[in-house]
Design a protein around this motif. Structure first.
Motif, mmCIF file in Angstrom:
data_model
loop_
_atom_site.group_PDB
_atom_site.id
_atom_site.type_symbol
_atom_site.label_atom_id
_atom_site.label_comp_id
_atom_site.label_asym_id
_atom_site.label_seq_id
_atom_site.Cartn_x
_atom_site.Cartn_y
_atom_site.Cartn_z
ATOM 1 N N PRO A 75 -9.101 9.356 -2.729
ATOM 2 C CA PRO A 75 -8.244 10.187 -2.124
ATOM 3 C C PRO A 75 -7.747 11.326 -2.694
ATOM 4 O O PRO A 75 -7.938 11.664 -3.825
ATOM 5 C CB PRO A 75 -7.017 9.229 -1.762
ATOM 6 N N SER A 88 -4.692 12.261 -3.024
ATOM 7 C CA SER A 88 -3.252 11.813 -3.930
ATOM 8 C C SER A 88 -3.863 11.359 -5.090
ATOM 9 O O SER A 88 -4.953 10.737 -5.392
ATOM 10 C CB SER A 88 -2.580 10.960 -3.063
ATOM 11 N N ASN A 112 -0.506 11.176 0.125
ATOM 12 C CA ASN A 112 -1.843 11.732 0.261
ATOM 13 C C ASN A 112 -1.664 13.084 1.268
ATOM 14 O O ASN A 112 -2.484 14.023 0.915
ATOM 15 C CB ASN A 112 -2.511 10.569 1.084
#
Length: 1118
Positions: A986, A988, A1064
């Motif tokens: 992801p 993040s 995120n």
């Protein structure tokens, strides 16, 4: 008035136009814009003006209305509309369209666009009219110019001046309608242009003759207008409504009009403005959307596995090495002590032989010269054979001639072997009454105390294991020698034991009870009835009787463990009406079940019990001595370093385990020992070994009371006193074991030959055997005969049987309406229910009173405090966890597989900011971590009950468990993310995901503790599966009502999911701004709440642990 971020996103376009208008360029003809210097100057001035507008006006408006999705307005707007690096799309539009200031949207037009957009059915669901705006001055039912079509725009008349700050009136803009410029988008139903944000791709559209769409956008040409062509972009919205202007994945858009494929070794996510270089060891082909990070995941799990193996191996090796060194020190000390003892014995034998030879020579010479036969006093030989010093004999012969005591001792020599240990106390009492003997004893005692005092500083310097073991084994050899000396209780042996001041004196505890009755509160069923007696220090009392006679109940009542029962009568401690709980530090209670830690060795079990329950000021060497003494007396030397074992894993034998169960209480040097069937399941040899060890404890003044079933005759003769109970909890006999046969013989009950007396007594009380001889006494009449024999009051319901035996004393009629003290009134269903509820409340109140309102400590023993016990508990739990490393490895492997599976199945989708993968993550991690955390407390309930009842700290026990589990709390998120994060990758960071998962595991571990305490293992596992699934489903549903919202706020899944998505979402900027705001608005999240989510998860974990501790103290014991 629309307080939404979309309004301010599009105001940037107005700022661009306004900046140029404020400069009032005079270029009106298209040919005037062929001059590059003019275009460049206009662009530069426009950029400066929009920068000022962003700092002074737009940022303040965003802070006031869009704080939930814009954390740093300046940074977000800079990433979305900072065109300073490339303004070619503005220059190109000026060259092709002329003065674009007349084509840009004003504040009123942007407001109209926003109002129509917000009134759609859903911000994330595209409807049939999603591309249309509300009718306005330029685009309505009566006026519809070509500039109202998607991708087209018009200009205001050249004579009309446009004020971009007016927000209430839309200017007339219906002339010179043309296609929208590249880099701008022109909404359907409005006749102006708005610049596209960074990360978008807004080229001019081309018509696809097969589909009829203007590609890459999805709008059609208007019918009946053959001169109308495809224009530019038509809308900018969240990705779920429109994806046309987003820069495609696998490419990057350095400007809003240029799309470049990603080169090899780089990756480009959707909406990228530049390509990102892939890490080493990761594979990135051309046009890659993400980089393949699985190699890093494998490396991380390999490194973590190596680290765990090193930790476990080193720790195990350290423990093994330490134990081996201690074993070597112990063996060396034992050999040294035995060698010294053998040398001393040889010296003593040689000395005695020399004395004997000298005495024989003297006798021979005397006989030669005097011709007289020498007479040798047998008592003198007896004393000489003892290891008693000549000083003692001389000490007593000067002031007190050995007359009657010596004579009694010699004349009763054969009988003394079977005499009770109480004769020793009687002899000592006689000595105390005689002033001459007492004075001489005091003189020798003072001399011994001086010698001991002079040696204390030297003993306190024992620091190394070798020194400590040498001291311990030297003391053991000394005790063995003294035991041999005092085996025959002659007068000199009595004096030696009486003047032995080196041994610590234990406080004596005598328990007496009168008219003790016990019944169940719930059913009013009598278990014990009218039991009167006394158990004395220095004696072993056996409690016997058939099944259902209340033997264990009697011990529980004496020990203060009769919960849920109504107790009447009196129990006195040292003839004082004190609570037995005031002496629990010096009371050893051995339960019937062998509650021993199976993953600890025999020595570790003993050492832990000794460290936590012996006096805190007792030197370490003495604690080691006590442990070694118990191991020696119980015959456990061969298995001292063996694991006790569990049901799944074989350890020591059953008989050895039973002795370990008893030894746990012996190492605390108690004054009162209560044992529930310690010989059950043992063979005769093991039982005698155990009884001999208890006999040694009794010789030191320990009061021992135990329940036994069918002891052998040899074992039966080792007891001092006997309490024989009949069914119903009535006493049949209570007195000396030596006199029980005589008592029954007086009743006409004679024991047949070759029949074990205890077995015969039990058979009679069971009604199996009929008394032999001329006895006409029924087994039901035996309790009454005992009451009459001792002169105790006879209950009313038993007086009919007592009448045939003559006079008896009646009991108080007021107390004897009913045997259990209650009347047999018929209760209704409601009355029965109220009675049961009242009983449960009384039981809970009694437990709370015992656990929170501590009794006054009268034991005069100061055991280690909470911090010391916490240290001992921490060492013990650490060893247990190391020996459960295989179970821990299985937990890690399951988490690893879960992370790999979920990471492969649920990719980090940009449309939902990875919400799907995080939802499954919350469920999987909560479920797996909860189930594994249940083992911390659900498997040790029995051990905790025993340890807490003995006075150990419940807080130290709980904190040690939680502290060791923190290791798993830290490691498990890394294990899971090593697969899940590098499979999904992801936006993040790994650190953000780890922090959220760490707090989540900490929270659910605390909740698992509560479930483990409140429920049985099966029910606790079911709740551990059900709770995360239900909470996560609630967290993903729309909060349509207040009740659902309250439940969601109390759900840890809601806060964990919010923290994941916020972490995120912060990484999505530029063209993703509208998508970020839309998703956060629909879920009710805010970028400002990430720290709040983390704090709430930690707070929930702390609260769960506090609740767990109180549940341990209140609800665990049943």
């Amino acid at each position: 008035m629309v307080p939404n971020v979309l309004r301010f996103l599009h105001l940037v376009a107005v700022a661009l136009v306004a900046s140029v208008l404020f400069r009032r360029t005079q270029c009106q003809q298209l040919s005037d814009f062929d001059n590059a210097a003019v275009v460049s100057g206009a662009t530069r001035l426009a950029y400066e003006h929009i920068s000022n507008m962003t700092r002074e006006f737009l940022i303040q408006q965003i802070k006031a209305s869009s704080e939930f999705c814009v954390k740093d307005p300046a940074a977000d707007w800079n990433k979305a509309f900072n065109f300073s690096s490339d303004l070619d799309f503005v220059s190109t539009c000026i060259r092709t369209k002329g003065n674009i200031l007349q084509r840009l949207c004003t504040e009123a037009e942007i407001k109209s666009y926003l109002n129509s957009t917000l009134e759609r059915k859903s911000f994330s669901n595209r409807s049939a009219t999603a591309d249309f705006l509300k009718p306005n001055k330029n685009c309505n039912f009566t006026s519809w110019v070509s500039g109202c079509e998607p991708g087209w725009a018009c200009s205001v008349p050249t004579s009309q001046e446009v004020d971009f700050k007016i927000s209430t009136e839309i200017p007339a803009r219906t002339t010179n309608c043309e296609a929208c410029c590249e880099g701008f988008f022109c909404p359907h139903g409005i006749t102006c242009m708005i610049p596209c944000p960074l990360g978008s791709y807004c080229p001019s559209a081309t018509l696809n003759n097969q589909t009829g769409f203007c590609e890459p956008y999805l709008y059609h040409l208007p019918p009946m207008q053959p001169n109308h062509t495809c224009g530019g972009a038509n809308m900018w919205a969240d990705i779920s409504s429109s994806t046309e202007i987003f820069c495609p994945a696998g490419t990057y858009c350095s400007t809003i009009t240029k799309k470049i494929p990603c080169s090899r070794g780089h990756y480009c996510r959707m909406g990228s403005t530049s390509e990102q270089r892939c890490f080493k060891l990761s594979s990135c082909d051309s046009n890659s959307e993400t980089q393949n990070m699985q190699a890093y995941g494998i490396m991380l799990i390999a490194a973590l596995s190596t680290l765990l193996l090193i930790i476990y191996s080193c720790s195990d090796q350290v423990l093994t090495t330490r134990e081996r060194r201690m074993a070597k020190s112990r063996e060396a000390a034992s050999r040294s002590v035995r060698k010294t003892a053998n040398a001393r014995q040889r010296w003593k034998d040689a000395k005695n032989a020399a004395k004997k030879g000298a005495k024989g020579l003297q006798t021979q010479l005397s006989q030669t010269f005097t011709r007289k036969k020498n007479f040798v006093d047998p008592e003198e030989i007896s004393i000489l054979n003892q290891a008693t010093t000549e000083t003692k004999i001389e000490l007593f012969s000067h002031s007190h001639p050995i007359t009657s005591p010596m004579t009694g001792s010699s004349s009763a020599g054969p009988k003394r072997k079977g005499k009770e240990p109480s004769d020793l106390l009687q002899t000592m009492n006689q000595m105390e009454n005689d002033a001459n003997i007492r004075n001489n004893v005091l003189v020798e005692t003072e001399n011994r105390e001086k010698n001991v005092t002079a040696r204390v500083p030297k003993e306190k310097q024992l620091n190394t294991h070798s020194q400590i073991f040498e001291y311990a084994y030297a003391q053991l050899e000394k005790e063995k020698a003294e035991q041999e000396e005092n085996k025959n209780l002659t007068f000199s042996g009595v004096i030696s034991m009486a003047t032995k001041s080196e041994q610590r004196k234990r406080p004596l505890i005598e328990i007496s009870f009168k008219d003790l009755s016990l019944s169940l509160k719930a059913h009013n069923k009598l278990i014990l009835r009218c039991v009167t007696g006394k158990i004395k220090p220095g004696r072993i009392t056996a409690v016997m009787g058939p099944s259902g006679a209340g033997k264990t109940t009697l011990l529980s009542a004496i020990a203060g463990k009769a919960f849920g029962c109504k107790v009447t009568g009196s129990i006195f401690v040292n003839e004082k009406n004190e609570s037995i709980h005031s002496y629990k530090k010096i009371i050893g209670f051995v339960p019937q079940d062998d509650i021993v830690h199976g993953n600890l060795t025999v020595e570790e079990n003993f050492r832990f019990s000794a460290l936590c329950r012996l006096p805190a000021d007792l030197p370490k060497a003495d604690k080691v001595l006590i442990v070694e003494r118990v191991i020696e007396f119980l015959g456990l030397q061969s298995v001292r370093n063996s694991l006790v074992g569990t049901v799944e894993k074989r350890g020591i034998s059953g008989g050895q385990r039973k002795r370990v169960n008893v030894g746990l209480e012996m190492v605390i040097e108690p004054s009162l020992m209560i044992l529930d069937e310690p010989t059950s399941g043992l063979d005769s040899a093991s039982s005698q070994l155990l009884l001999r060890a208890l006999k040694r404890e009794a010789l030191e003044g320990v009061n021992i009371c135990m329940v036994v079933h069918q002891p052998s005759y040899a074992l039966f003769n080792m007891f001092d006193d006997l309490i024989l109970l009949a069914k119903g909890g009535l006493t049949v006999y209570h007195g000396s074991v030596k006199k029980v046969e005589e008592y029954f013989a007086d009743l006409g009950i004679n024991i047949p030959k070759r029949i074990n007396p205890p077995d015969y007594f039990i058979d009679i009380l069971e009604g199996i055997a009929v008394p032999s001889g001329s006895s006409e006494v029924s087994y039901k009449e035996l309790p009454v005969r005992w009451m009459l024999h001792k002169g105790y009051p006879v209950p009313l319901d038993m007086q009919q049987n007592a009448a045939q035996f003559g006079m008896f004393e009646t009991s108080n009629p007021a107390r004897e309406k009913d045997p259990d003290g209650s009347s047999h009134e018929e209760r209704s269903f409601v009355g029965e229910l109220c009675h049961d509820v009242r009983h449960v409340m009384e039981l809970k109140r009694e437990k709370i009173r015992l656990n929170f309102f501590k009794s006054k400590d009268l034991s005069e023993r100061r055991t280690p405090g909470i911090f010391k016990q916490y240290k001992y508990f921490l060492i013990r739990v650490g060893k247990q966890r190391l020996r459960e490393s295989k179970i821990q490895a299985i937990d890690y492997l399951i988490l690893l597989l879960a992370g790999a599976c979920l990471g492969s199945l649920t990719k980090a989708r940009d449309r939902s900011f990875g919400a799907d993968g995080y939802t499954y993550t919350v469920i999987a991690v909560c479920l797996l971590c909860k189930i594994s955390a249940l083992r911390s407390f659900s498997l040790d309930k029995l051990h905790y009950w025993r340890e807490s009842d003995s006075g150990m700290s419940s807080l130290a026990y709980f904190l040690s468990k939680d502290t060791i589990d923190l290791f798993n709390t830290v490691i498990k998120p890394v294990v899971y993310l090593s697969m899940f994060y590098f499979f999904t990758y992801p936006r993040s960071s790994f650190a953000d995901n780890y922090i959220v998962l760490l707090c989540l595991v900490y929270c659910v571990t605390g909740i698992a503790y509560v479930l483990a305490i409140l429920f049985q293992p099966g029910a606790a596992q079911l709740w551990s599966v059900l709770i995360p699934v239900v909470f996560t489903l609630i967290a993903t549903q729309p909060k349509d009502n207040k009740f659902l919202k309250v439940i969601s706020n109390l759900s840890y899944s809601e806060w964990a999911l919010e923290a994941f998505i916020i972490a995120n979402a912060e990484r999505y900027d530029g063209v993703w701004l509208l998508t970020r705001c839309a998703l956060l608005k629909n879920r009710g999240y805010s970028l400002q709440d990430w720290g709040l989510c983390i704090s709430i998860l930690i707070l929930m974990g702390v609260i769960a642990r506090i609740v767990t501790f109180f549940c341990i103290v209140i609800f665990l014991k049943k």
